[in-house]
Motif scaffolding. Structure first.
Motif, PDB file in Angstrom:
ATOM      1  N   ILE B  64     -32.395 -37.977   4.518  1.00 39.76           N
ATOM      2  CA  ILE B  64     -31.316 -37.874   5.503  1.00 39.76           C
ATOM      3  C   ILE B  64     -31.160 -39.234   6.187  1.00 39.76           C
ATOM      4  N   SER B  65     -30.120 -39.402   7.003  1.00 40.74           N
ATOM      5  CA  SER B  65     -29.893 -40.694   7.664  1.00 40.74           C
ATOM      6  C   SER B  65     -30.895 -40.895   8.797  1.00 40.74           C
ATOM      7  N   ARG B  67     -30.178 -41.794  11.793  1.00 39.05           N
ATOM      8  CA  ARG B  67     -29.623 -41.172  13.006  1.00 39.05           C
ATOM      9  C   ARG B  67     -29.995 -39.686  13.068  1.00 39.05           C
ATOM     10  N   ASP B  68     -29.866 -38.990  11.920  1.00 35.72           N
ATOM     11  CA  ASP B  68     -30.256 -37.578  11.874  1.00 35.72           C
ATOM     12  C   ASP B  68     -31.755 -37.425  12.110  1.00 35.72           C
ATOM     13  N   GLU B  69     -32.511 -38.355  11.510  1.00 34.99           N
ATOM     14  CA  GLU B  69     -33.957 -38.352  11.682  1.00 34.99           C
ATOM     15  C   GLU B  69     -34.286 -38.390  13.183  1.00 34.99           C
ATOM     16  N   SER B  71     -32.333 -37.625  15.797  1.00 33.52           N
ATOM     17  CA  SER B  71     -31.914 -36.428  16.553  1.00 33.52           C
ATOM     18  C   SER B  71     -32.889 -35.283  16.315  1.00 33.52           C
ATOM     19  N   PHE B 146     -28.130 -27.827  13.318  1.00 35.91           N
ATOM     20  CA  PHE B 146     -27.981 -28.607  12.074  1.00 35.91           C
ATOM     21  C   PHE B 146     -26.935 -27.997  11.156  1.00 35.91           C
ATOM     22  N   ASN B 148     -24.566 -29.322   9.650  1.00 34.15           N
ATOM     23  CA  ASN B 148     -24.202 -30.108   8.461  1.00 34.15           C
ATOM     24  C   ASN B 148     -25.346 -30.215   7.453  1.00 34.15           C
ATOM     25  N   MET B 149     -26.498 -29.596   7.797  1.00 35.82           N
ATOM     26  CA  MET B 149     -27.639 -29.725   6.879  1.00 35.82           C
ATOM     27  C   MET B 149     -27.631 -28.622   5.840  1.00 35.82           C
TER      28      MET B 149
END
Lengths: 119, 327
Positions: B64-65, B67-69, B71, B146, B148-149
């Motif tokens: 994952i990105s 940024r996601d990491e 958050s 999440f 979008n996950m």
């Protein structure tokens, strides 16, 4: 054999010893780590030069014995995938174990599971 | 280049109200996909080390990105999991790109050191329990955050893994055997939780007092919680200390007691073993991904080349677990 000594094995051996004894200690940590990997790689190739041919031959024979057709890992994979051989088949399990042990004897004979199984 | 990085870090911290200087920039780890730096931040009110992580573009297919990491780490922090506090997240269009800054936590991450050195012998005694506890806290993070996950059932996961393996066109009879075997196994109740995805030594900061922080969240996803419990039992993560099933240092009963102290469950040893077998196969496929990214990628990496010959380690582990009764 047209090639003179050192043999391929002996040549690689000299590089591996050189890296281990003269280079590794001179380098910063992250590079020394990569040189250790390079030494491991050379040792894999040395073992493959020594035993690879024989391992390939034995593997083909083992596979041919349990398949109706073919002797490659590809044909064995396909037979398993297509359900041509039952997963409970003891002969299949034995062949998979034997081939994998031979692979490990080249790739990493120090691996814990391999050591436990051959000792 | 380092001067520019310092300036950009100062700018990002200033946006968070932290007006000060960045010094002692030190490169910690990295590869083709991301890198981690440590630095010292000093302002009138604060003086401390911080960690900077950023993506370098070439991300691995499962990751994952950043940024996601970040958050996700923030949410896990709120649930009381041992996680480094996030200090700033960069805007993805900024010069720093996909990146974040977090608190620096003292401790060791190198697995072989933790398993070998006497310094950690006290910590190791309760580490399996602490890991169970931390994993359970991660699983408490509400997943409606999440949207979008991707959500994957065990069946989906196995199928995705198979497609990845198949794509490399390197037929491995033991993998075929394991994929087929996994089709009829009990993966536990179909619950969906936030899963760390790579919970093991190497991604845990350990001090002589025990587990300090869980790092490296790039494989986080939504899925069955037992996945994390099985993953830390994979033999590759025992780093040669194969008698200690949990991470080379502990026992499954302790891992499960820690887990149960936070989260009621009826997880069985057999289900953990099924996920351990899945994890072993998953690690094998990750080895293939690394290998072929060396073979077809732009940069030469002896480390990634060598990992191709570690696939056979996962094969012998699969055999040992599936039909030799191994642990």
């Amino acid at each position: 054999m047209v090639f003179d000594r050192p043999t391929a094995f002996e040549l690689l051996d000299s590089v591996s010893v050189f890296l281990e004894e003269k280079i590794k200690g001179e380098l910063p940590k992250h590079l020394a780590f990569n040189v250790q990997i390079a030494i491991n790689v050379i040792n894999i190739v040395k073992r493959e030069i020594e035993n690879g041919k024989e391992i390939n031959e034995s593997s083909k024979k083992l596979i041919a014995d349990i398949l109706q057709q073919g002797n490659s890992t590809e044909s064995l994979s396909k037979a398993i995938k297509d359900g041509k051989i039952d997963l409970d088949n003891k002969e299949l399990q034995k062949v998979l174990l034997e081939i994998t042990k031979m692979k490990l004897s080249v790739d990493n004979p120090n691996y814990s599971t391999y050591k436990d199984l051959v000792e | 280049m380092e001067d520019a990085l310092k300036k950009n870090l100062e700018k990002l911290l200033k946006e968070e109200g932290l007006n000060g200087r960045v010094t002692d920039l030190e490169y910690l780890t990295g590869g083709a996909s991301n890198e981690t730096w440590k630095f010292f931040f000093s302002s009138k009110t604060e003086k401390k080390h911080m960690i900077f992580r950023r993506s370098l573009g070439e991300s691995s297919p499962m990751a994952i990105s950043k940024r996601d990491e970040a958050s996700i780490q923030q949410l896990a922090f709120k649930k009381g999991a041992p996680v480094a506090k996030i200090i700033a997240i960069a805007d993805k269009d900024s010069t720093l790109g996909d990146a974040y800054i977090m608190k620096h936590i003292e401790g060791e991450t190198i697995a072989r050191k933790i398993l070998r050195d006497k310094e950690y012998s006290q910590a190791k005694k309760k580490l399996a329990y602490e890991c169970g506890e931390a994993i359970a806290k991660i699983h408490q993070v509400p997943i409606n955050n999440f949207k979008n996950m991707q959500v994957s059932s065990p069946k989906d996961l196995i199928h995705q893994l198979y497609l990845t393996y198949e794509g490399f066109k390197q037929p491995l009879p033991v993998f075929e055997f394991a994929f087929k075997w996994l089709e009829d196994q009990d993966f536990g109740e179909p619950i969906e939780k936030l899963v760390h995805g790579d919970f093991r030594l190497g991604n845990l900061i350990i001090s002589k007092n025990g587990l300090e922080a869980v790092i490296d969240w790039e494989l986080a996803h939504i899925g069955n919680p037992i996945q994390d419990l099985g993953w830390i039992c994979v033999n590759s993560w025992r780093f040669g200390h194969s008698k200690n099933i949990v991470g080379g240092f502990g026992e499954i009963d302790d891992l499960l007691s820690g887990y149960s102290s936070v989260c009621k469950n009826n997880i069985t040893h057999e289900q953990i073993k099924t996920w351990q077998i899945f994890g072993t196969l998953r690690w094998g496929v990750i080895c293939l991904i690394q290998t072929f990214s060396h073979l077809y990628g732009r940069t030469n990496s002896v480390e990634k080349a060598a990992i191709g010959r570690r696939v056979s380690e996962t094969e012998i582990d699969l055999i040992n677990l599936i039909f030799l009764g191994g642990k």
